[in-house]
Design a protein around this motif. Structure first.
Motif, PDB file in Angstrom:
ATOM      1  N   UNK A 169      54.671  49.860  -5.220  1.00  0.00           N
ATOM      2  CA  UNK A 169      53.847  48.731  -5.629  1.00  0.00           C
ATOM      3  C   UNK A 169      54.682  47.458  -5.549  1.00  0.00           C
ATOM      4  N   UNK A 170      54.081  46.309  -5.381  1.00  0.00           N
ATOM      5  CA  UNK A 170      52.676  46.109  -5.036  1.00  0.00           C
ATOM      6  C   UNK A 170      52.441  46.341  -3.543  1.00  0.00           C
ATOM      7  N   UNK A 171      51.202  46.613  -3.190  1.00  0.00           N
ATOM      8  CA  UNK A 171      50.869  46.794  -1.785  1.00  0.00           C
ATOM      9  C   UNK A 171      49.969  45.646  -1.346  1.00  0.00           C
ATOM     10  N   UNK A 172      50.195  45.147  -0.164  1.00  0.00           N
ATOM     11  CA  UNK A 172      49.284  44.141   0.385  1.00  0.00           C
ATOM     12  C   UNK A 172      48.642  44.720   1.636  1.00  0.00           C
ATOM     13  N   UNK A 178      38.229  41.213  -1.022  1.00  0.00           N
ATOM     14  CA  UNK A 178      39.634  41.523  -0.736  1.00  0.00           C
ATOM     15  C   UNK A 178      40.548  40.381  -1.153  1.00  0.00           C
ATOM     16  N   UNK A 179      40.130  39.125  -0.889  1.00  0.00           N
ATOM     17  CA  UNK A 179      41.048  38.028  -1.220  1.00  0.00           C
ATOM     18  C   UNK A 179      41.136  37.811  -2.720  1.00  0.00           C
ATOM     19  N   UNK A 183      49.994  40.613  -7.373  1.00  0.00           N
ATOM     20  CA  UNK A 183      50.219  40.004  -6.067  1.00  0.00           C
ATOM     21  C   UNK A 183      48.899  40.010  -5.295  1.00  0.00           C
ATOM     22  N   UNK A 184      48.473  38.844  -4.794  1.00  0.00           N
ATOM     23  CA  UNK A 184      47.214  38.812  -4.044  1.00  0.00           C
ATOM     24  C   UNK A 184      47.258  39.782  -2.871  1.00  0.00           C
ATOM     25  N   UNK A 185      46.193  40.526  -2.699  1.00  0.00           N
ATOM     26  CA  UNK A 185      46.170  41.593  -1.706  1.00  0.00           C
ATOM     27  C   UNK A 185      46.304  41.055  -0.288  1.00  0.00           C
ATOM     28  N   UNK A 196      47.883  38.356   0.593  1.00  0.00           N
ATOM     29  CA  UNK A 196      49.065  37.537   0.827  1.00  0.00           C
ATOM     30  C   UNK A 196      49.794  38.089   2.040  1.00  0.00           C
ATOM     31  N   UNK A 197      50.447  37.296   2.837  1.00  0.00           N
ATOM     32  CA  UNK A 197      50.643  35.864   2.694  1.00  0.00           C
ATOM     33  C   UNK A 197      49.629  35.009   3.453  1.00  0.00           C
ATOM     34  N   UNK A 198      48.492  35.567   3.814  1.00  0.00           N
ATOM     35  CA  UNK A 198      47.545  34.764   4.602  1.00  0.00           C
ATOM     36  C   UNK A 198      46.570  34.057   3.670  1.00  0.00           C
ATOM     37  N   UNK A 199      46.028  34.785   2.717  1.00  0.00           N
ATOM     38  CA  UNK A 199      45.147  34.147   1.763  1.00  0.00           C
ATOM     39  C   UNK A 199      45.472  34.709   0.399  1.00  0.00           C
ATOM     40  N   UNK A 200      46.104  34.002  -0.481  1.00  0.00           N
ATOM     41  CA  UNK A 200      46.532  32.619  -0.370  1.00  0.00           C
ATOM     42  C   UNK A 200      47.719  32.459   0.585  1.00  0.00           C
ATOM     43  N   UNK A 201      47.842  31.286   1.097  1.00  0.00           N
ATOM     44  CA  UNK A 201      48.926  31.027   2.040  1.00  0.00           C
ATOM     45  C   UNK A 201      50.224  30.907   1.271  1.00  0.00           C
ATOM     46  N   UNK A 202      51.154  31.768   1.607  1.00  0.00           N
ATOM     47  CA  UNK A 202      52.502  31.577   1.070  1.00  0.00           C
ATOM     48  C   UNK A 202      53.436  31.477   2.259  1.00  0.00           C
ATOM     49  N   UNK A 203      54.668  31.226   1.977  1.00  0.00           N
ATOM     50  CA  UNK A 203      55.612  31.110   3.081  1.00  0.00           C
ATOM     51  C   UNK A 203      55.658  32.442   3.818  1.00  0.00           C
ATOM     52  N   UNK A 204      55.553  32.362   5.108  1.00  0.00           N
ATOM     53  CA  UNK A 204      55.461  33.593   5.879  1.00  0.00           C
ATOM     54  C   UNK A 204      56.790  33.902   6.538  1.00  0.00           C
ATOM     55  N   UNK A 205      57.113  35.180   6.556  1.00  0.00           N
ATOM     56  CA  UNK A 205      58.275  35.579   7.321  1.00  0.00           C
ATOM     57  C   UNK A 205      57.827  35.930   8.726  1.00  0.00           C
TER      58      UNK A 205
END
Lengths: 364, 419, 601
Positions: C357-360, C533-534, C541-543, C545-554
């Motif tokens: 956990x957590x899983x996105x 889902x969003x 942790x938003x499921x 993530x990182x697309x919605x909500x937008x967080x810094x993406x690797x």
């Protein structure tokens, strides 16, 4: 869902405003612009951009005086509960009418080419059901869904433009001035209400990063104006002036004409997602916004009890027009034509009250 | 929570009760692939619809046990109805055909010449409004009755007659003799000032093939291949339909036809020509031919000068191409000879274009859209409309300048004479 | 008889239930209340500066500014840094046994960490000398320790007899004469000691000596551990977890040989309590995440939980949502990779799976092999997998929608072929699809339950029934066979088993929607599905993530970037250390620049 106070990031806020501003490009957009600007109608959205920017700057300068508060509350602080109630009614009018007419026109677009035998009430039900669930889940859900779909929306919207390039005829741009400078200016002012939906920025202001307010407002207006410009220009290039005025929904006809050889014809189904998603997001926003305005007008913390009632309002408005022409005319008459001026008037009143108050305070 | 699940299930199960209004199986529809319109005998119109027979088209593969493929089985059948308007045929078809007719795959709208000459404005109005019709379909004008034309027009290579229709029309990409105007172009040209509409001209095979009966004396000079148009081709074999040349319209009325060469010239001026093969009498030995490929080098440069009385148009056309054949054996490939061949081709192209211009001015139809270039001289649309290009065009003085360059000479670089 | 009041209550207004949010939201653009609220930055003009045309930086970042996470957990971070310094400086051992014990307890996070054993003992000498044996349970051989270390030292040493002799070096004596170990080494600093302990050695500290003895006792679990059944890969280790909790943790420890890897035990359940191991990196995982996992596990009062699948259902955030919210894996390398990102893994005694956990959404769609192959293929397989997800979920629904509602979209040739093939089929398309889909589900279920010896028969029966016979009998059209086959293949391509199960079920909902309203039904369904889902969260942790909500993406959430590009851990996890590797990880490429930057990052 778990958080009481939703958080909407910059790109999500821009997405929300962009979709809410530009939902019209996939509906009966340009019907009245083409008859004003003739073959130079593409200039009208450009002039409109300036008007929209003026409007959004006016809104931003008011909001930034009251950090973290929404337009309803600001109005109450400045003009008192009674006058503010009038303003609130105007906000509700804008949100509910946008929602209702989007719903009606989106359902009509389905009825005109895709679901011909289906009663429009069923189509309407599907649209409102989707929007209802998502707007009930909250602003975060709406914003994130919109942000998730943004890529699909933009790619498909651009694909619709790019695939029609073989049909562009640049002679359509001549004579350069169309109906003449005055005609264009008149057309722009008459259609300035295309930007009235920036009002939504005043509703979500408490939830967006405060220091990015101006960037969000300006970005979303500019992005939206790009699409509005594109979806006026491209039908003009494809269908050329006199026959472009005939089209009720130019974007449908754009999709229908795409021809990628014998195998790639009749592709409008591919563009169904962009139309449906854009309208669903718009509807969710309208539902959320009107419910939120209701809640704040009644000083309640939670907007959710009002989502269902807003949905009923929107459904009623959607079924008001007797026919599709009337729906198109209502949209023009009550939203597109002068609503931005009305909004500007309200903002100016609030500004001047704030200014007078500020003076009094500095004296006393 | 049990209730939620139960309610969800009930909702899901009631979904189908909403009844599937638009649900329809493809095998419950009659797919109309072409529509023809003639002047009616009993009623205003005779509408002919060509309806596919899918079980014969899907052929042996679909059946599984191999119930005989293709062969003599018809892949389509035609229904002709006497009706007051095009769409009333859609309704009447229900009485005749068991399946619900669907027009969304219609590839050809065929008007008979007889009908076109009386004006087709009223008939193509539904083509833009009714959702099943597509602007990517084609309008075809046929010399005979559309009914006969369509029902006799059986494809040889294809089972699917729609494929035949579309491929036949797509030939515009490699010949100058077929216009590339779909319904879309036809429609917007009909409605725009400054350009006239045209449509592909088609006809059935000439009744009397070439070598049948007493040979008529061969004319003194050769007939250029572009002098023909649909219905006149001296030929034997292949299917019944031929498509060549164009029908020219003015305000919805068909006013005349263009033969192959004239159409080619119009397309050169319009800038839609992709490539064509020209045969030109050899300048040194006029009874032999130089054969060359002609491709546009750049878009036509058209300058329109709005004179006090009538417009003055100067056109610059630039082409390039390959030398395909030199019958006379003269070594035009040599650099100092090349310009002779180029000049001959240029001259021939210029003659073709002049011929077309004379004809179009005489008909009063600007199908090449020279008027679209004239628009630049005006500031606003009302001014342009007031100018009334259609009335000025026949009087315009037009100056054409053609420039042709041979770029390639094929696989040979000289010809050794026969000994 | 249902209770109608309950139904009515569904339509009434409920106050939203407040759930504690574990994280400061990981949005790319924080709303920071600390920020000066007076004038937004864009209004501020730099005065006295002529417009030189140079663009001013959009968001000036203070150098060395601490993130919210760093501020919040500054104590933990300081402790972690102290430990790191101690190890990297190669600090020597202390003379006092107590000092050594204290430092080692810090390093190994004892008593939090239940894996590391600090065994106190007295040498059988006169007077007794205190000693300490440090090792990690599970990777050492306890029999060997008992017989070859503890027994000689405590019982058989014979040190008492030599009591009279003065100035005797007990350390040397122990090393030379007392320990019948095959390998023995002297350790002088903590770094080496920790390294040896992590490698499975036992290290003996004796009071009064600043040296320790490293004794060979390693006993890694190896073959006997079976290859993975569900998450098979071509490249990568071929080991799967077993039913032994200790071995499972040892398998993870084999990959991550770090002192900060902590295993804590939590008792779950009421009647028959079950031992769960919560594993995480103490210097990476967000302490609040760890706390939340332990809280959820510890609070479960259930009769009997014996499997990770049951545990999963007990601890997930939203049981009614159409997606799994934990990642279940049988691969030690996958668990190790997740731990190194700052996630938490839960093991159950007697169960060969770990719950991560957590899983996105994006982690559910990844396979460990993506990282083991070179990036072009890794990226390509990921794209294929997302396409497969689309096919598995929506292809039959699209088939129904297009064949029955949007026939104009089908190219004429294909349409006539479909129509011709359908001429003899008596069922409507939707019934055809349902028949085929249901018989496929049937086949799958039968294939799972069938005893292995008769398994091949099922394949023949299935292929015949589903393929040829159905077409020959004019039950279904041949095109539909392709649709169902592609859908099935798509379903098997989804790497997460639980996720693919939920896709299977949702597929039928979409088919139903398509039957009613064609593509519009599907699209509205997708919209609602996405909305759900969003708003879904897995342990805060938003499921999506990182697309919605937008967080810094690797470079590793949707497509797979180069290995050397993956410099930061996922932002949405709020790990204690965000940076994974320095800006320049391939130092052989930039030998000069690497030296400048190495200390900064």
């Amino acid at each position: 869902m778990s958080q009481q106070k939703p958080v909407v990031g910059e790109s999500e806020a821009v997405t929300l405003l962009l979709t809410f501003l530009s939902y019209k490009v996939f509906l009966a957009y340009g019907v009245f612009i083409y008859s004003e600007g003739l073959n130079a109608s593409w200039i009208i959205p450009l002039i409109n951009t300036l008007l929209g920017l003026l409007g959004v700057l006016l809104l931003i300068s008011l909001l930034s005086k009251f950090p973290g508060q929404d337009l309803v509350k600001i109005g109450e602080v400045l003009s008192g509960p009674y006058l503010n109630m009038l303003f609130v009614l105007f906000y509700l009018f804008i949100f509910l009418l946008s929602g209702g007419l989007v719903l009606r026109l989106a359902a009509e677009r389905m009825a005109v080419g895709f679901f011909v035998d289906t009663p429009i009430s069923l189509t309407t039900f599907f649209f409102i059901a989707g929007a209802l669930v998502v707007s009930y889940l909250g602003l975060e859900a709406v914003a994130r869904t919109a942000r998730f779909l943004l890529g699909i929306l933009i790619i498909t919207a651009m694909a619709m433009v790019i695939f029609t390039i073989p049909f562009w005829q640049f002679h359509a741009l001549y004579p350069l001035w169309g109906s003449g400078p005055w005609g264009l200016l008149k057309g722009a002012i008459k259609n300035s209400g295309d930007y009235v939906q920036i009002l939504f920025l005043g509703v979500i202001y408490p939830f967006i990063p405060r220091d990015r307010l101006k960037a969000i407002g300006i970005k979303s207006v500019l992005f939206a104006s790009f699409f509005m410009f594109l979806y006026i220009l491209v039908p003009l290039l494809i269908f050329t002036y006199p026959s472009v005025t005939e089209l009720a929904m130019p974007s449908i006809e754009m999709a229908r004409i795409i021809n990628l050889g014998r195998f790639g014809q009749r592709l409008e189904v591919i563009f169904l997602p962009v139309w449906v998603f854009s309208n669903l997001i718009t509807l969710s926003i309208a539902l959320y916004a009107s419910a939120a305005v209701f809640a704040r007008a009644f000083k309640l913390n939670d907007y959710r009890p009002f989502v269902l009632s807003s949905a009923v309002f929107i459904l009623v408005i959607a079924s008001l027009p007797e026919n599709v022409s009337q729906a198109i005319y209502y949209h023009y008459k009550y939203l597109t034509q002068y609503s931005l001026s009305a909004l500007a008037l309200i903002l100016l009143i609030l500004h001047s009250v704030a200014w007078i108050r500020g003076k009094e305070e500095s004296k006393g | 929570m049990k209730q939620t699940v139960f309610l969800l299930l009930v909702l899901l199960l009631t979904l189908p009760l909403a009844s599937c209004y638009d649900y329809s199986e493809p095998d419950e529809k009659a797919w109309v692939l072409a529509i023809g319109m003639d002047k009616g005998k009993e009623n205003k119109l005779t509408v002919t619809t060509i309806i596919a027979v899918p079980k014969n088209i899907a052929g042996a593969g679909g059946g599984g046990e191999g119930g005989g493929g293709g062969g003599g089985q018809e892949t389509f059948f035609s229904v002709s109805l006497e009706v007051p308007s095009l769409l009333s045929a859609l309704e009447l078809l229900d009485a005749v055909v068991d399946r619900r007719p669907d027009l969304s795959h219609t590839a050809w709208f065929v008007f008979s010449r007889e009908l076109a000459e009386e004006g087709i404005e009223a008939y193509f109005a539904p083509l833009a409004r009714f959702y099943q019709f597509r602007r990517s379909a084609n309008i075809i004008i046929c010399e005979e009755q559309a009914q006969e034309f369509l029902s006799r027009g059986k494809p040889i290579l294809e089972d699917n007659v729609s494929k035949y229709y579309q491929l036949q029309q797509q030939a515009y990409q490699y010949t100058e003799f077929i216009p590339n105007d779909t319904l879309h172009q036809f429609y917007i040209k009909s409605k725009s000032p400054g350009v006239a509409a045209m449509a592909p001209l088609a006809a059935l095979k000439k009744e009397k093939p070439i070598n049948n009966g007493a040979p008529s004396p061969r004319p003194e000079t050769d007939i250029p291949k572009g002098e023909y148009q649909a219905g006149q081709l001296p030929r034997q074999g292949s299917g019944e339909i031929e498509v060549m040349g164009a029908a020219v319209f003015r305000q919805g009325w068909m006013v005349g036809t263009l033969n192959g060469d004239e159409l080619g010239a119009a397309r050169m001026l319009e800038g839609t020509l992709k490539q064509t093969i020209k045969d030109i009498p050899d300048p040194a030995q006029p009874d032999t031919y130089l054969i060359a490929m002609v491709k546009p080098r750049q878009k036509p440069q058209i300058k329109v000068d709005i004179g006090p009385d009538y417009p003055q148009i100067s056109i610059e056309l630039k082409f390039e191409g390959d030398l395909l054949s030199v019958q006379s054996g003269i070594n035009y490939e040599e650099p100092h000879m090349l310009h002779i061949a180029e000049q001959a081709i240029t001259q021939s192209l210029q003659e073709d274009i002049n011929k077309y211009l004379a004809k179009s001015q005489q008909l009063g139809t600007d199908v090449a859209g020279l008027g679209l270039s004239a628009k630049k001289n005006f500031r606003t649309w009302p001014e342009w409309e007031a100018y009334d290009w259609e009335s000025k065009y026949p009087l315009a003085s037009i100056n054409v300048n053609v420039d042709y360059r041979l770029r390639r000479i094929g696989l040979l670089h000289e010809t050794v004479p026969l000994r | 008889m249902p209770n109608w009041k309950n139904y009515a209550s569904l339509f009434l207004y409920h106050r939203p239930r407040e759930q504690p949010s574990v994280f400061a939201s990981g949005l790319e653009d924080h709303i920071s209340d600390e920020q000066p609220a007076e004038t937004p930055r864009l209004f501020r003009r730099q005065k006295g500066k002529t417009s030189s045309g140079r663009r001013k930086p959009r968001r000036p970042r203070q150098v060395g500014a601490k993130t919210a996470i760093e501020k919040k957990f500054h104590l933990e971070l300081a402790a972690d840094q102290a430990i790191d310094r101690l190890l990297s400086d190669k600090t020597g051992l202390a003379y006092s046994l107590n000092d050594n014990r204290e430092v080692l307890a810090k390093i190994f996070r004892v008593p939090k960490n239940k894996d590391t054993v600090l065994r106190s003992l007295s040498l059988a000498s006169d007077p007794p000398v205190k000693a300490l044996l440090v090792f990690i349970d599970g990777i050492t051989d306890s029999l060997l320790q008992n017989l070859a270390i503890l027994q000689p030292l405590m019982l058989l040493s014979g040190l008492r007899e030599q009591a009279g002799k003065q100035n005797q070096n007990i350390f040397e004596l122990v090393k030379e004469a007392l320990l019948p170990n095959n390998q023995i080494a002297v350790v002088t600093n903590f770094n080496k000691a920790v390294e040896d302990i992590l490698n499975g050695n036992s290290v003996l500290f004796i009071d009064g000596y600043n040296q320790a003895l490293s004794l060979e006792t390693r006993n890694w679990p190896n073959r006997g551990v079976s290859p993975p059944q569900i998450e098979a890969v071509i490249r990568g280790p071929q080991e799967a977890f077993t039913e032994q909790l200790r071995i499972n943790i040892a398998l993870v420890r084999k990959t991550i040989r770090q002192a900060s890897l902590v295993t804590e035990f939590v008792q779950t359940g009421a009647t028959a309590t079950l031992q769960c191991a919560v594993t995480y990196m103490d210097d990476l995982a967000n302490p609040e995440l760890v706390q939340e996992v332990k809280r959820r596990l510890g609070s479960i009062k259930a009769d009997f939980i014996q499997e990770t699948g049951m545990l999963e259902q007990m601890i997930e955030d939203a049981p009614f949502y159409p997606a799994p919210q934990v990642l279940v894996s049988e691969r030690p390398d996958r668990v190790a990779a997740a731990l190194m990102e700052g996630k938490v893994a839960v093991f159950i005694n007697g169960n060969p799976f770990a719950v991560i956990v957590p899983a996105t959404f994006f982690t559910l769609m990844q396979s460990p092999e993506d990282a083991y192959v070179r990036w072009p293929f890794g990226t390509f397989t990921r794209l294929i997998r997302y396409a497969a997800l689309f096919l598995a979920l929506l292809l039959p629904a699209h088939y129904v929608a297009i064949v029955a509602f949007h026939q104009e979209f089908i190219p004429t040739d294909l349409l006539l072929a479909i129509t011709g093939a359908r001429e003899r089929v008596p069922f409507p398309s939707i019934v055809e699809v349902l028949i085929m889909e249901l018989s496929f589900v049937l086949l799958r279920e039968a294939g799972l339950r069938i005893p292995g010896t008769v398994g091949t028969t099922l394949g023949i029966v299935g292929a015949l029934i589903l393929g040829q016979a159905a077409v020959a009998a004019n039950i279904v059209s041949p095109i539909l066979i392709i649709v169902v086959a592609v859908t099935a293949i798509g379903t098997f391509t989804i790497p997460d088993y639980t996720f693919s199960l939920s896709i299977r079920v949702l597929r039928f909902a979409y088919i139903l929607l398509a039957t009613v309203m064609g593509l519009l039904g599907i699209l509205v369904g997708v919209f609602i599905h996405l909305g759900l889902l969003v708003s879904l969260k897995s342990f805060g942790v938003p499921f999506m993530a990182p697309v919605a909500p937008v967080t810094r993406k690797g470079y590793d959430y949707f497509l797979r970037g180069q290995v050397w590009q993956q410099e930061k851990r996922p932002d949405y996890l709020d790990p204690l250390k965000i940076r994974r590797q320095p800006l320049i990880s391939r130092r052989w490429l930039y030998p000069h620049r690497a030296e400048d930057k190495s200390d900064k990052s």
